[in-house]
Design a protein around this motif. Structure first.
Motif, PDB file in Angstrom:
ATOM      1  N   THR A   1       0.836  -1.033   0.008  1.00 52.60           N
ATOM      2  CA  THR A   1       0.080   0.015  -0.031  1.00 52.60           C
ATOM      3  C   THR A   1       1.005   1.201   0.117  1.00 52.60           C
ATOM      4  OG1 THR A   1       0.047   0.176   2.512  1.00 52.60           O
ATOM      5  CG2 THR A   1      -1.724  -1.094   1.280  1.00 52.60           C
ATOM      6  N   GLU A   2       0.057   2.526  -0.348  1.00 51.89           N
ATOM      7  CA  GLU A   2       0.792   3.776  -0.073  1.00 51.89           C
ATOM      8  C   GLU A   2       1.538   4.079   1.210  1.00 51.89           C
ATOM      9  OE1 GLU A   2      -1.993   6.843  -1.234  1.00 51.89           O
ATOM     10  OE2 GLU A   2      -2.084   5.875  -3.315  1.00 51.89           O
ATOM     11  N   LEU A   3       0.932   3.491   2.275  1.00 49.78           N
ATOM     12  CA  LEU A   3       1.479   3.689   3.605  1.00 49.78           C
ATOM     13  C   LEU A   3       2.734   2.734   3.791  1.00 49.78           C
ATOM     14  CD1 LEU A   3      -1.475   4.384   6.138  1.00 49.78           C
ATOM     15  CD2 LEU A   3       0.454   6.066   5.246  1.00 49.78           C
ATOM     16  N   ASN A   4       2.656   1.511   3.190  1.00 48.46           N
ATOM     17  CA  ASN A   4       3.778   0.732   3.191  1.00 48.46           C
ATOM     18  C   ASN A   4       4.999   1.257   2.595  1.00 48.46           C
ATOM     19  OD1 ASN A   4       2.018  -2.235   2.686  1.00 48.46           O
ATOM     20  ND2 ASN A   4       2.805  -1.708   4.589  1.00 48.46           N
ATOM     21  N   LEU A   5       4.773   2.154   1.641  1.00 47.02           N
ATOM     22  CA  LEU A   5       5.855   2.739   0.864  1.00 47.02           C
ATOM     23  C   LEU A   5       6.352   3.781   1.335  1.00 47.02           C
ATOM     24  CD1 LEU A   5       7.016   2.167  -2.095  1.00 47.02           C
ATOM     25  CD2 LEU A   5       5.319   3.999  -2.958  1.00 47.02           C
ATOM     26  N   SER A   6       5.562   4.733   2.293  1.00 50.78           N
ATOM     27  CA  SER A   6       6.017   5.665   3.021  1.00 50.78           C
ATOM     28  C   SER A   6       6.500   5.453   4.265  1.00 50.78           C
ATOM     29  CB  SER A   6       4.891   6.957   2.865  1.00 50.78           C
ATOM     30  OG  SER A   6       3.835   6.403   3.634  1.00 50.78           O
ATOM     31  N   LEU A   7       6.472   4.313   4.594  1.00 54.67           N
ATOM     32  CA  LEU A   7       7.171   3.658   5.719  1.00 54.67           C
ATOM     33  C   LEU A   7       6.585   4.200   6.873  1.00 54.67           C
ATOM     34  CD1 LEU A   7      10.942   3.561   5.105  1.00 54.67           C
ATOM     35  CD2 LEU A   7       9.182   1.588   4.882  1.00 54.67           C
ATOM     36  N   ARG A   8       5.136   4.158   7.170  1.00 61.12           N
ATOM     37  CA  ARG A   8       4.281   4.795   8.035  1.00 61.12           C
ATOM     38  C   ARG A   8       3.503   3.639   8.924  1.00 61.12           C
ATOM     39  NH1 ARG A   8       3.350  10.365   8.202  1.00 61.12           N
ATOM     40  NH2 ARG A   8       4.588  11.378   6.451  1.00 61.12           N
ATOM     41  N   PHE A   9       3.372   3.919  10.207  1.00 65.01           N
ATOM     42  CA  PHE A   9       2.734   2.922  10.869  1.00 65.01           C
ATOM     43  C   PHE A   9       0.994   2.541  10.182  1.00 65.01           C
ATOM     44  CE2 PHE A   9       5.336   3.820  14.530  1.00 65.01           C
ATOM     45  CZ  PHE A   9       5.833   2.582  14.772  1.00 65.01           C
ATOM     46  N   GLN A  10       0.903   1.356   9.813  1.00 66.62           N
ATOM     47  CA  GLN A  10      -0.591   1.015   9.253  1.00 66.62           C
ATOM     48  C   GLN A  10      -1.225   0.114  10.121  1.00 66.62           C
ATOM     49  OE1 GLN A  10      -1.940   0.754   4.753  1.00 66.62           O
ATOM     50  NE2 GLN A  10      -0.383  -0.438   5.105  1.00 66.62           N
ATOM     51  N   GLY A  11      -1.896   0.263  11.225  1.00 61.23           N
ATOM     52  CA  GLY A  11      -2.467  -0.528  12.077  1.00 61.23           C
ATOM     53  C   GLY A  11      -3.899  -0.788  11.761  1.00 61.23           C
TER      54      GLY A  11
ATOM     55  N   ARG B   1      -0.319   6.334  17.128  1.00 58.84           N
ATOM     56  CA  ARG B   1       0.916   6.163  16.180  1.00 58.84           C
ATOM     57  C   ARG B   1       0.240   5.950  14.768  1.00 58.84           C
ATOM     58  NH1 ARG B   1       6.243   3.667  19.106  1.00 58.84           N
ATOM     59  NH2 ARG B   1       6.708   5.319  20.431  1.00 58.84           N
ATOM     60  N   GLU B   2      -0.899   5.716  14.651  1.00 63.53           N
ATOM     61  CA  GLU B   2      -1.624   5.335  13.301  1.00 63.53           C
ATOM     62  C   GLU B   2      -1.078   6.469  12.369  1.00 63.53           C
ATOM     63  OE1 GLU B   2      -3.196   2.623  12.511  1.00 63.53           O
ATOM     64  OE2 GLU B   2      -3.831   1.783  14.079  1.00 63.53           O
ATOM     65  N   GLY B   3      -0.628   6.007  11.355  1.00 64.44           N
ATOM     66  CA  GLY B   3      -0.238   6.810  10.223  1.00 64.44           C
ATOM     67  C   GLY B   3       0.858   7.456  10.438  1.00 64.44           C
ATOM     68  N   ALA B   4       1.456   7.515  11.595  1.00 68.62           N
ATOM     69  CA  ALA B   4       2.701   8.417  11.932  1.00 68.62           C
ATOM     70  C   ALA B   4       4.020   7.549  11.091  1.00 68.62           C
ATOM     71  CB  ALA B   4       3.040   8.813  13.372  1.00 68.62           C
ATOM     72  N   GLU B   5       5.043   8.395  10.951  1.00 69.80           N
ATOM     73  CA  GLU B   5       6.214   7.946  10.293  1.00 69.80           C
ATOM     74  C   GLU B   5       6.956   7.274  11.288  1.00 69.80           C
ATOM     75  OE1 GLU B   5       9.676  10.045   7.920  1.00 69.80           O
ATOM     76  OE2 GLU B   5       7.791  11.259   7.701  1.00 69.80           O
ATOM     77  N   ILE B   6       7.197   5.681  10.873  1.00 68.06           N
ATOM     78  CA  ILE B   6       8.048   4.750  11.688  1.00 68.06           C
ATOM     79  C   ILE B   6       9.423   5.137  12.074  1.00 68.06           C
ATOM     80  CG2 ILE B   6       8.993   2.642  11.903  1.00 68.06           C
ATOM     81  CD1 ILE B   6       6.582   1.644  10.049  1.00 68.06           C
ATOM     82  N   ASP B   7       9.749   5.660  13.447  1.00 59.99           N
ATOM     83  CA  ASP B   7      10.961   5.806  13.909  1.00 59.99           C
ATOM     84  C   ASP B   7      11.653   4.724  14.602  1.00 59.99           C
ATOM     85  OD1 ASP B   7      13.172   6.803  15.312  1.00 59.99           O
ATOM     86  OD2 ASP B   7      11.959   7.997  16.832  1.00 59.99           O
ATOM     87  N   HIS B   8      12.842   4.270  13.718  1.00 58.67           N
ATOM     88  CA  HIS B   8      13.506   3.061  14.048  1.00 58.67           C
ATOM     89  C   HIS B   8      14.426   3.137  15.234  1.00 58.67           C
ATOM     90  CE1 HIS B   8      11.681   0.998  10.650  1.00 58.67           C
ATOM     91  NE2 HIS B   8      12.265   1.744   9.911  1.00 58.67           N
ATOM     92  N   THR B   9      14.504   4.487  15.746  1.00 54.66           N
ATOM     93  CA  THR B   9      15.264   4.586  17.223  1.00 54.66           C
ATOM     94  C   THR B   9      14.523   4.369  18.300  1.00 54.66           C
ATOM     95  OG1 THR B   9      15.147   6.774  16.976  1.00 54.66           O
ATOM     96  CG2 THR B   9      16.983   5.985  15.701  1.00 54.66           C
ATOM     97  N   ASP B  10      13.151   4.228  17.961  1.00 55.88           N
ATOM     98  CA  ASP B  10      12.095   4.384  19.223  1.00 55.88           C
ATOM     99  C   ASP B  10      12.189   2.923  19.899  1.00 55.88           C
ATOM    100  OD1 ASP B  10       9.620   5.241  20.595  1.00 55.88           O
ATOM    101  OD2 ASP B  10       8.965   3.540  19.872  1.00 55.88           O
ATOM    102  N   GLN B  11      12.490   3.092  21.419  1.00 55.28           N
ATOM    103  CA  GLN B  11      12.388   1.542  22.039  1.00 55.28           C
ATOM    104  C   GLN B  11      11.293   0.733  21.584  1.00 55.28           C
ATOM    105  OE1 GLN B  11      12.695   1.357  26.356  1.00 55.28           O
ATOM    106  NE2 GLN B  11      14.701   0.231  26.099  1.00 55.28           N
ATOM    107  N   GLN B  12      10.040   1.037  21.728  1.00 55.19           N
ATOM    108  CA  GLN B  12       9.007   0.391  21.468  1.00 55.19           C
ATOM    109  C   GLN B  12       8.896  -0.234  20.053  1.00 55.19           C
ATOM    110  OE1 GLN B  12       7.261  -0.983  23.987  1.00 55.19           O
ATOM    111  NE2 GLN B  12       8.226   0.414  25.538  1.00 55.19           N
ATOM    112  N   THR B  13       9.321   0.645  19.094  1.00 50.46           N
ATOM    113  CA  THR B  13       9.349  -0.089  17.629  1.00 50.46           C
ATOM    114  C   THR B  13      10.296  -1.147  17.633  1.00 50.46           C
ATOM    115  OG1 THR B  13       8.668   2.167  16.827  1.00 50.46           O
ATOM    116  CG2 THR B  13       9.720   0.875  15.301  1.00 50.46           C
ATOM    117  N   ASP B  14      11.390  -0.858  18.331  1.00 53.68           N
ATOM    118  CA  ASP B  14      12.443  -1.746  18.207  1.00 53.68           C
ATOM    119  C   ASP B  14      11.886  -3.360  18.995  1.00 53.68           C
ATOM    120  OD1 ASP B  14      15.124  -2.852  17.933  1.00 53.68           O
ATOM    121  OD2 ASP B  14      15.242  -3.029  20.118  1.00 53.68           O
ATOM    122  N   TYR B  15      11.297  -3.070  20.125  1.00 54.45           N
ATOM    123  CA  TYR B  15      10.530  -4.032  20.908  1.00 54.45           C
ATOM    124  C   TYR B  15       9.384  -4.873  20.022  1.00 54.45           C
ATOM    125  CZ  TYR B  15      12.873  -2.981  25.337  1.00 54.45           C
ATOM    126  OH  TYR B  15      13.512  -2.376  26.327  1.00 54.45           O
TER     127      TYR B  15
END
Length: 218
Positions: free
Chosen positions: A18-28, A99-113
């Motif tokens: 999808t478009e949000l997959n392409l723009s690397l955003r949270f798509q929950g 976080r829905e629709g927000a850019e994915i921050d790979h430095t964020d601890q919860q994202t890493d978890y």
């Protein structure tokens, strides 16, 4: 027919890109974006790959990206007469809250978890859904379907986080390893067999995109 074996075969398919997959955003579980042309093409190819499988049932997430993907897959199938198609909220993606629709921050601890240690993932601060909730609701759905179709072929069309955690949980991995082998590719096919007598799930195929003739650049 498989006789007395009582095996339910589940074909788990992630939705197309999808478009949000392409723009690397949270798509929950509370947001959607349209399938890209490549996502549609890959869904059609997945459908052709599975066209000779006679499904007894298709269970599909009620999110548009999954429903659209399922439609493209089923449209290619040769044995649609009599197939039960159900759309289920329990197969919606993990909800990311604020976080829905927000850019994915790979430095964020919860994202890493979330990606690497789902047992430590805690979405409380952004009102997200827990991994336990996700796996509980999806597992309940799969178990019920298995009971109803003990010798059936079942198509499940859903989402990346839901499917990888569900599959790993079903085959008995510990919670810390529920994201192992992920992320699943868009329109990838993973096949699990459930022995109804022993309740054991066996992986027959995992994250299969061998049928795709177009690569991601297309």
């Amino acid at each position: 027919m498989k006789g007395m074996e009582h095996m339910t075969t589940f074909y788990f398919v992630r939705h197309g890109k999808t478009e949000l997959n392409l723009s690397l955003r949270f798509q929950g579980g509370e947001i959607d974006s349209p399938l890209l042309p490549i996502g549609i093409e890959q869904a059609i190819q997945a459908g052709r790959y599975l066209c000779d499988i006679s499904f007894d049932m298709a269970a599909i997430s009620t999110q548009k990206r999954a429903m659209d993907t399922a439609n493209y897959i089923l449209k290619e199938n040769k044995f649609l007469d009599g197939v039960t198609v159900q759309y289920q909220d329990s197969l919606r993606e993990l909800k990311f809250g604020k976080r829905e629709g927000a850019e994915i921050d790979h430095t964020d601890q919860q994202t890493d978890y979330l990606r690497n240690r789902p047992d430590l993932y805690d979405p409380t601060t952004f009102d997200g859904e827990t991994i336990d909730s996700l796996v509980q609701r999806s597992t309940d759905t799969i178990e019920k379907i298995g009971e109803k179709y003990p010798d059936g072929n079942v198509l499940i069309v859903a989402h990346g986080v839901l499917l990888i955690t569900l599959i790993n949980s079903l085959i008995g991995k510990e919670k810390a390893h529920w994201r192992q082998g992920g992320p699943l590719a868009n329109t990838s096919i993973s096949i699990l067999e459930k022995d109804q007598l022993t309740n054991v799930y066996t992986v027959k195929s995992f994250n299969d995109i061998s049928y795709q003739t177009q690569n991601e650049e297309a």
